[in-house]
Design a protein around this motif. Sequence first.
Motif, mmCIF file in Angstrom:
data_model
loop_
_atom_site.group_PDB
_atom_site.id
_atom_site.type_symbol
_atom_site.label_atom_id
_atom_site.label_comp_id
_atom_site.label_asym_id
_atom_site.label_seq_id
_atom_site.Cartn_x
_atom_site.Cartn_y
_atom_site.Cartn_z
ATOM 1 N N TYR A 1 0.899 -1.137 0.032
ATOM 2 C CA TYR A 1 0.041 -0.131 0.124
ATOM 3 C C TYR A 1 1.017 1.529 0.022
ATOM 4 N N PRO A 2 1.896 1.356 0.806
ATOM 5 C CA PRO A 2 2.813 2.532 0.593
ATOM 6 C C PRO A 2 3.453 2.759 -0.719
ATOM 7 N N ILE A 3 3.813 1.455 -1.440
ATOM 8 C CA ILE A 3 4.178 1.655 -2.778
ATOM 9 C C ILE A 3 3.004 2.134 -3.785
ATOM 10 N N VAL A 4 1.920 1.792 -3.601
ATOM 11 C CA VAL A 4 0.920 2.300 -4.664
ATOM 12 C C VAL A 4 0.672 3.860 -4.049
ATOM 13 N N ALA A 5 0.574 3.915 -2.867
ATOM 14 C CA ALA A 5 0.358 5.503 -2.501
ATOM 15 C C ALA A 5 1.627 6.369 -3.056
ATOM 16 N N ALA A 6 2.778 5.811 -3.017
ATOM 17 C CA ALA A 6 3.957 6.587 -3.555
ATOM 18 C C ALA A 6 3.761 7.046 -5.056
ATOM 19 N N TYR A 7 3.236 5.936 -5.757
ATOM 20 C CA TYR A 7 3.163 6.070 -7.160
ATOM 21 C C TYR A 7 1.943 7.206 -7.317
ATOM 22 N N PHE A 8 0.740 7.019 -6.779
ATOM 23 C CA PHE A 8 -0.288 8.101 -7.179
ATOM 24 C C PHE A 8 0.215 9.608 -6.653
ATOM 25 N N VAL A 9 1.097 9.640 -5.595
ATOM 26 C CA VAL A 9 1.540 11.034 -5.171
ATOM 27 C C VAL A 9 2.377 11.480 -6.241
ATOM 28 N N ALA A 10 3.165 10.741 -6.813
ATOM 29 C CA ALA A 10 4.122 11.197 -8.088
ATOM 30 C C ALA A 10 3.447 11.476 -9.164
ATOM 31 N N LEU A 11 2.155 10.753 -9.226
ATOM 32 C CA LEU A 11 1.316 11.019 -10.521
ATOM 33 C C LEU A 11 0.402 12.351 -10.247
ATOM 34 N N THR A 12 -0.009 12.661 -8.922
ATOM 35 C CA THR A 12 -0.714 13.798 -8.779
ATOM 36 C C THR A 12 0.181 15.111 -9.166
ATOM 37 N N LEU A 13 1.592 14.819 -8.414
ATOM 38 C CA LEU A 13 2.761 16.013 -8.707
ATOM 39 C C LEU A 13 2.604 16.210 -10.341
ATOM 40 N N ALA A 14 2.657 15.269 -10.973
ATOM 41 C CA ALA A 14 2.871 15.399 -12.483
ATOM 42 C C ALA A 14 1.497 16.174 -12.985
ATOM 43 N N ILE A 15 0.508 15.872 -12.553
ATOM 44 C CA ILE A 15 -0.945 16.303 -13.140
ATOM 45 C C ILE A 15 -0.877 17.938 -12.694
ATOM 46 N N ILE A 16 -0.394 18.148 -11.435
ATOM 47 C CA ILE A 16 -0.341 19.591 -10.838
ATOM 48 C C ILE A 16 0.699 20.330 -11.858
ATOM 49 N N GLY A 17 1.608 19.905 -12.080
ATOM 50 C CA GLY A 17 2.514 20.577 -12.903
ATOM 51 C C GLY A 17 2.229 20.654 -14.357
ATOM 52 N N ILE A 18 1.584 19.689 -14.924
ATOM 53 C CA ILE A 18 0.878 19.976 -16.303
ATOM 54 C C ILE A 18 -0.309 20.977 -16.350
ATOM 55 N N PHE A 19 -1.204 20.857 -15.201
ATOM 56 C CA PHE A 19 -2.272 21.776 -15.203
ATOM 57 C C PHE A 19 -1.735 23.330 -15.090
ATOM 58 N N ALA A 20 -0.575 23.367 -14.335
ATOM 59 C CA ALA A 20 -0.047 24.512 -13.960
ATOM 60 C C ALA A 20 0.576 25.307 -15.132
#
Length: 283
Positions: free
Chosen positions: A238-257
């Motif tokens: 579960y921490p592994i999948v959470a870390a992947y989604f945190v990274a994916l969320t940061l990528a989305i924030i960067g693209i939308f910014a």
Amino acid sequence: MRTCLESLQGYGLRALGRQYGENLLPRGLDITLCDQIFLIGSGLIWNIYFAAIAIGIGFGLATGVALAKFSQNRWINRPASAFVFIFRGSPLFIQFFFFYALFILLPRTGLEIPLGFTTLTVNTSALTTAQVGGLVVLVLNTTAYSAELFYGALRSIPKGDLEAADAYGLSGFTKFRRVVFPSMLRLAWPSYTNEAIFLTHSTTLVFLSAFPARQQSGEAFYYARYFVDQTFNPFVAYPIVAAYFVALTLAIIGIFALANLRLNRHLPRERRQRLRFRPQYIR
């Protein structure tokens, strides 16, 4: 015991099917940390697939639904309002189960639609798969939520902008393309960023619902649950999948910014709205 390189070769693309890696998933004491990292990472391919296509198609549909809801014609705005209300008013998880049950009832041979001069046969067998049926549900759901955001933005467009467009003699599609649509996007973009993040996180529900994972090909959370069932240890997968989604969320924030900077490029620097990463550690 496998090395990390062997785990990468066997499970790095396993989520795409058995032909892209090992036939069977690792089991019991044979599971290594690298197996979990690479197999869960391969499942992220499907999360990105669901999110990217649903956001792309949903954006276009949401614009149309928002304009329909904003219309003064009740024969147009009432169906659009009902669509938004139904999908915003019901849980996404229930929508997955409902549409899967609906798609199962469709004939496997396809639907025949008579057009007068010919008969069009629509293939329906793919709708019972997660990759198509689950995607349809995600598209409809994000269309409803995004349409409500765009509708609110349409109502907030300053009247002065519309009057200025009229003064310049703009009308119809030109007025929409040059004034209404850009203003709508600028006003709705911060909220739309949150909708994109929420939708990406919601992709973990696809394989939790009725849609089956064929050949053990699932998304990231599907594999995390598999490892927890095999190892009885939730503090690794579960921490592994959470870390992947945190990274994916940061990528989305960067693209939308970056898109937000593009939308507000005409404004003075001090008036530009900036998307800021402000996590809430305590809710």
